[in-house]
Design a protein around this motif. Structure first.
Motif, PDB file in Angstrom:
ATOM      1  N   GLY A 277      86.468 -19.750 128.330  1.00  0.00           N
ATOM      2  CA  GLY A 277      86.285 -21.063 128.934  1.00  0.00           C
ATOM      3  C   GLY A 277      86.649 -22.165 127.945  1.00  0.00           C
ATOM      4  O   GLY A 277      86.802 -21.926 126.753  1.00  0.00           O
ATOM      5  N   ARG A 278      86.774 -23.381 128.457  1.00  0.00           N
ATOM      6  CA  ARG A 278      87.292 -24.492 127.650  1.00  0.00           C
ATOM      7  C   ARG A 278      86.364 -24.867 126.484  1.00  0.00           C
ATOM      8  O   ARG A 278      86.810 -25.130 125.379  1.00  0.00           O
ATOM      9  N   ARG A 279      85.074 -24.920 126.755  1.00  0.00           N
ATOM     10  CA  ARG A 279      84.151 -25.371 125.707  1.00  0.00           C
ATOM     11  C   ARG A 279      84.136 -24.408 124.524  1.00  0.00           C
ATOM     12  O   ARG A 279      84.129 -24.814 123.375  1.00  0.00           O
ATOM     13  N   GLN A 280      84.086 -23.111 124.844  1.00  0.00           N
ATOM     14  CA  GLN A 280      84.081 -22.110 123.775  1.00  0.00           C
ATOM     15  C   GLN A 280      85.401 -22.125 123.004  1.00  0.00           C
ATOM     16  O   GLN A 280      85.424 -21.991 121.785  1.00  0.00           O
ATOM     17  N   LEU A 281      86.498 -22.296 123.723  1.00  0.00           N
ATOM     18  CA  LEU A 281      87.818 -22.333 123.082  1.00  0.00           C
ATOM     19  C   LEU A 281      87.901 -23.535 122.127  1.00  0.00           C
ATOM     20  O   LEU A 281      88.411 -23.423 121.006  1.00  0.00           O
ATOM     21  N   GLN A 282      87.373 -24.658 122.575  1.00  0.00           N
ATOM     22  CA  GLN A 282      87.365 -25.850 121.723  1.00  0.00           C
ATOM     23  C   GLN A 282      86.585 -25.583 120.430  1.00  0.00           C
ATOM     24  O   GLN A 282      86.993 -25.971 119.336  1.00  0.00           O
ATOM     25  N   ARG A 283      85.451 -24.875 120.577  1.00  0.00           N
ATOM     26  CA  ARG A 283      84.625 -24.538 119.409  1.00  0.00           C
ATOM     27  C   ARG A 283      85.408 -23.740 118.380  1.00  0.00           C
ATOM     28  O   ARG A 283      85.369 -24.026 117.187  1.00  0.00           O
ATOM     29  N   TRP A 284      86.147 -22.707 118.819  1.00  0.00           N
ATOM     30  CA  TRP A 284      86.873 -21.841 117.873  1.00  0.00           C
ATOM     31  C   TRP A 284      88.055 -22.567 117.252  1.00  0.00           C
ATOM     32  O   TRP A 284      88.418 -22.313 116.118  1.00  0.00           O
ATOM     33  N   LEU A 285      88.611 -23.508 117.988  1.00  0.00           N
ATOM     34  CA  LEU A 285      89.689 -24.319 117.415  1.00  0.00           C
ATOM     35  C   LEU A 285      89.139 -25.243 116.323  1.00  0.00           C
ATOM     36  O   LEU A 285      89.759 -25.434 115.278  1.00  0.00           O
ATOM     37  N   GLN A 286      87.949 -25.806 116.552  1.00  0.00           N
ATOM     38  CA  GLN A 286      87.314 -26.652 115.537  1.00  0.00           C
ATOM     39  C   GLN A 286      87.059 -25.847 114.259  1.00  0.00           C
ATOM     40  O   GLN A 286      87.275 -26.331 113.146  1.00  0.00           O
ATOM     41  N   ILE A 287      86.595 -24.619 114.429  1.00  0.00           N
ATOM     42  CA  ILE A 287      86.329 -23.753 113.269  1.00  0.00           C
ATOM     43  C   ILE A 287      87.627 -23.436 112.533  1.00  0.00           C
ATOM     44  O   ILE A 287      87.685 -23.425 111.305  1.00  0.00           O
ATOM     45  N   MET A 288      88.695 -23.215 113.313  1.00  0.00           N
ATOM     46  CA  MET A 288      89.990 -22.881 112.700  1.00  0.00           C
ATOM     47  C   MET A 288      90.523 -23.998 111.808  1.00  0.00           C
ATOM     48  O   MET A 288      91.230 -23.748 110.840  1.00  0.00           O
ATOM     49  N   LEU A 289      90.181 -25.237 112.134  1.00  0.00           N
ATOM     50  CA  LEU A 289      90.612 -26.357 111.294  1.00  0.00           C
ATOM     51  C   LEU A 289      90.087 -26.194 109.866  1.00  0.00           C
ATOM     52  O   LEU A 289      90.765 -26.516 108.897  1.00  0.00           O
ATOM     53  N   TYR A 290      88.855 -25.681 109.742  1.00  0.00           N
ATOM     54  CA  TYR A 290      88.250 -25.473 108.421  1.00  0.00           C
ATOM     55  C   TYR A 290      88.771 -24.208 107.746  1.00  0.00           C
ATOM     56  O   TYR A 290      88.841 -24.135 106.527  1.00  0.00           O
TER      57      TYR A 290
END
Length: 426
Positions: A277-290
């Motif tokens: 889902g979109r919210r979870q995907l957004q979360r993992w993308l935020q983590i990937m930035l770090y």
């Protein structure tokens, strides 16, 4: 010896439960995570707040150990403060010897029984650190053969004294730990003096560089985040991820971590987009930035660890405090993880918020620590800096109508989750 394992249920049970826990990272010369100093504080709950009392100190450590030391420190070492009374106690059956460094202050009263007990514990596989060393005294010399680490406080130590003491202790093959390292300049000075480990939040301070541009892969993740939060369909999101092969592979690896909690293995991007889902995907993308800078040889692991811990702790707090509001936990996670993006990118937070669209509540929390989410973020920051900001914790908890016991439980869960994520993200 004093046995603290007996059941004194009256005052001791209150002391055991009414505490909060700080966890301060200790980094190696490459700025990779080496250990944590665990700081236990008794919450001020009337007569039970006797922090120097053996049963209070020892019970808190024992309670944390029973909650699961591995949840707090993961694969790192845990530095735990002990005094002469604790050294002479039977607490050590609670502690994993290969994972714990026992930290004594330079001013601890040294007697032959204490030295004998320390020697016995070293023989059993425990390690000792000597904290707050400011002079090379006879007292220090008596403890020196039994300790592996020497800790020196950068805030109270003139550079001239450091330059004398550091080579002296290195000569004795002691590992040097610089405490309260708050600037990158201090880190560099200690590095030049041969210090092995560094404790402090210099790595989380933003170094703003004018005109700094994001790397191509960071830009790709940011564009993808914008797409995910927009009305674009799943196929468009999937196509965008596929454009960057390393991004696609890293995302697949991340979404298969135990922290996601998906029962079946996710093998394709379409599955990832559909199942998460979109919210979870957004979360993992935020983590990937770090995670992304670490893949280019920059040690961002502590920042990744701090950001994911903050994000998860804020999410768990929001969920506990406002269980009926469905999206409040997702927003809290975003606030936690975005709160370190100015450090990550070297760009002022105000500028980041022009590139990543957020609502007014999130912007207020990130810019001014305002509102409900700002209170949660302030609480997380106070816990991280427990030595300086301890007095702010209880009033904030009171405002949020939360007990210290509930807080520690959520902290433990956040530490464990973050440790799992970082292991897979790098």
């Amino acid at each position: 010896m004093i046995d603290i394992s007996s059941n004194d249920t009256s005052l001791k049970s209150l002391r055991v439960r009414e505490f909060y826990l700080g966890r301060q990272p200790i980094l190696d010369r490459n700025q990779a995570l080496f250990g944590y100093e665990l700081l236990f504080r008794n919450a001020p709950v009337g007569p039970a707040n006797i922090s120097s009392d053996l049963s209070a100190t020892a019970s808190v450590i024992a309670h944390a150990a029973q909650l699961g030391m591995e949840k707090v420190i993961g694969d790192a070492l845990g530095f735990v403060n002990v005094d002469a009374d604790v050294i002479m106690s039977d607490i050590f059956s609670f502690l994993p010897r290969e994972k714990v460094v026992l930290e004594v202050v330079e001013t601890m009263k040294v007697s032959q029984p204490v030295l004998n007990r320390m020697a016995e514990l070293v023989g059993l596989g425990f390690s000792f650190a000597l904290d707050d060393v400011t002079l090379d005294t006879g007292h220090v010399q008596a403890l020196l053969p039994l300790v592996e680490y020497i800790k020196m406080d950068m805030r109270d130590m003139p550079l001239s004294t450091l330059m004398k003491l550091a080579p002296r202790f290195k000569q004795d093959n002691k590992k040097l730990v610089a405490e309260k390292v708050e600037t990158r300049e201090e880190f560099k000075n200690c590095l030049d003096l041969g210090f092995d480990y560094f404790q402090g939040y210099y790595f989380a301070k933003p170094v703003i560089m004018s005109g700094k541009k994001l790397s191509p892969s960071q830009l790709a993740v940011m564009e993808l985040m914008t797409l995910v939060t927009s009305e674009a369909d799943n196929l468009a999101v999937e196509r965008a991820i596929k454009k960057d092969v390393s991004l696609a592979l890293n995302l697949l690896r991340l979404v298969n971590t135990p922290a996601v909690g998906v029962r079946q293995r996710i093998d394709s991007l379409s599955q990832a987009v559909t199942i998460l889902g979109r919210r979870q995907l957004q979360r993992w993308l935020q983590i990937m930035l770090y995670a992304e800078p670490a893949k280019r040889g920059h040690s961002m692991t502590p920042l990744l660890m701090l950001a994911t811990t903050r994000g998860r702790l804020l999410e768990l707090l929001a969920n506990k405090l406002r269980p009926s509001q469905r999206n409040v936990a997702d927003v809290a996670f975003t606030v936690g993880i975005m709160s370190l993006m100015d450090t990550l990118f070297g760009i002022p937070m105000a500028e980041i918020l022009t590139q990543i669209p957020v609502n007014d509540e999130v912007a207020d929390a990130l810019m001014f620590r305002g509102g409900f989410f700002g209170d949660l973020l302030k609480l997380a920051e106070c816990i991280e800096r427990i030595e300086e900001l301890e007095d702010h914790i209880v009033p904030t908890l009171r405002d949020l109508a939360m007990s210290t016991d509930e807080l520690v439980e959520l902290e433990m869960a956040a530490f464990e989750w973050s440790d799992n994520v970082v292991r897979y993200a790098l």
